[in-house]
Design a protein around this motif. Sequence first.
Motif, short mmCIF file in Angstrom:
data_model
loop_
_atom_site.label_atom_id
_atom_site.label_comp_id
_atom_site.label_asym_id
_atom_site.label_seq_id
_atom_site.Cartn_x
_atom_site.Cartn_y
_atom_site.Cartn_z
N TYR A 135 0.28 -1.04 0.02
CA TYR A 135 0.13 0.01 -0.43
C TYR A 135 0.79 1.48 0.08
O TYR A 135 0.37 1.87 -0.93
CB TYR A 135 -0.87 0.13 1.19
N ASN A 136 2.01 1.31 1.07
CA ASN A 136 2.68 2.27 1.16
C ASN A 136 3.54 2.25 0.06
O ASN A 136 3.37 3.97 -0.51
CB ASN A 136 4.22 2.06 2.12
N GLU A 137 4.13 1.82 -1.01
CA GLU A 137 4.21 1.59 -2.31
C GLU A 137 3.08 2.62 -3.03
O GLU A 137 4.08 3.37 -3.63
CB GLU A 137 5.05 0.70 -2.40
N ARG A 138 2.48 1.75 -3.09
CA ARG A 138 1.29 2.62 -4.23
C ARG A 138 1.09 4.45 -3.65
O ARG A 138 1.14 4.91 -4.49
CB ARG A 138 0.20 1.72 -4.60
N LEU A 139 1.40 4.33 -2.87
CA LEU A 139 1.03 5.61 -1.93
C LEU A 139 1.82 6.85 -2.26
O LEU A 139 2.61 7.41 -2.53
CB LEU A 139 0.95 5.86 -0.14
N ASN A 140 3.14 6.09 -2.28
CA ASN A 140 4.47 7.20 -2.81
C ASN A 140 4.53 7.27 -3.90
O ASN A 140 4.91 8.41 -4.16
CB ASN A 140 5.99 5.84 -2.24
N GLN A 141 3.97 6.58 -4.74
CA GLN A 141 4.44 6.63 -5.96
C GLN A 141 2.96 7.98 -6.45
O GLN A 141 3.88 8.60 -7.19
CB GLN A 141 4.10 5.39 -7.26
N VAL A 142 2.07 7.84 -6.13
CA VAL A 142 0.84 9.13 -6.16
C VAL A 142 2.10 10.19 -5.68
O VAL A 142 1.52 11.39 -6.73
CB VAL A 142 -0.21 8.91 -5.81
N MET A 143 2.15 9.99 -4.66
CA MET A 143 2.50 10.94 -3.83
C MET A 143 3.89 12.17 -4.54
O MET A 143 3.95 13.36 -5.00
CB MET A 143 3.11 11.18 -2.91
N SER A 144 5.17 11.25 -5.06
CA SER A 144 5.98 10.83 -5.67
C SER A 144 5.59 12.39 -7.41
O SER A 144 6.51 13.03 -8.07
CB SER A 144 7.06 10.71 -6.25
N GLN A 145 4.25 12.08 -7.83
CA GLN A 145 4.09 12.36 -9.32
C GLN A 145 2.90 13.86 -8.37
O GLN A 145 2.55 14.40 -9.99
CB GLN A 145 3.59 11.06 -9.93
N ARG A 146 2.79 14.58 -7.80
CA ARG A 146 1.65 14.91 -7.74
C ARG A 146 2.71 16.74 -7.39
O ARG A 146 3.65 16.73 -7.46
CB ARG A 146 0.84 15.00 -6.12
N LYS A 147 1.57 17.83 -8.31
CA LYS A 147 2.23 18.99 -7.92
C LYS A 147 2.51 19.46 -6.50
O LYS A 147 1.18 19.58 -6.44
CB LYS A 147 1.50 19.28 -8.54
N GLN A 148 3.38 20.66 -6.63
CA GLN A 148 3.45 21.29 -5.14
C GLN A 148 3.28 22.42 -5.84
O GLN A 148 4.00 23.33 -6.26
CB GLN A 148 4.16 21.07 -4.68
N PHE A 149 1.73 23.47 -5.54
CA PHE A 149 2.08 24.76 -6.10
C PHE A 149 2.18 25.09 -6.84
O PHE A 149 3.22 25.76 -7.39
CB PHE A 149 2.83 25.52 -5.29
#
Length: 152
Positions: A135-149
Amino acid sequence: MKRVIILGVSLCLCSAGMAHAAHQGNMAPIVAEAERHVAATQPDPAGVVFRNVAVHGMDGASVVCGEMAAHDTPAGSVHMKFGYVQGQDDPVVFSGRDVPQKISFNEVNSWLNDSIKLEDLEEMGCVPKGTYHSYNERLNQVMSQRKQFGVN
């Protein structure tokens, strides 16, 4: 001789059955305690339904694991997984949400906190080993692709 063997086997099976029944009888108060604490984490505690509830020992304490949902939850929906250590006030409740394709910046903490609950459930023996890691691997993958500001 056959009668003695049959009698011996019968006594063993009978005593094992009585021990199991006594053990199950001792579990009912623990399960009721867990369900009360877990239901209290929800907006409508009286409307919570439980399923797949089981009790096991860990480090000298009883741990109750299972799944719960609101009474009016549609069929086929996700039930939240929970774990409760006997005598503790705070059960661990994991939402069971699938990781989406995108997570908004404002929801990051909620997703991280939820993943930590899954880790706790794994340590309690309420979910299989490796569940948190996957679960954490999937979550980290999505978080690494998100845009901040707007950056990235």
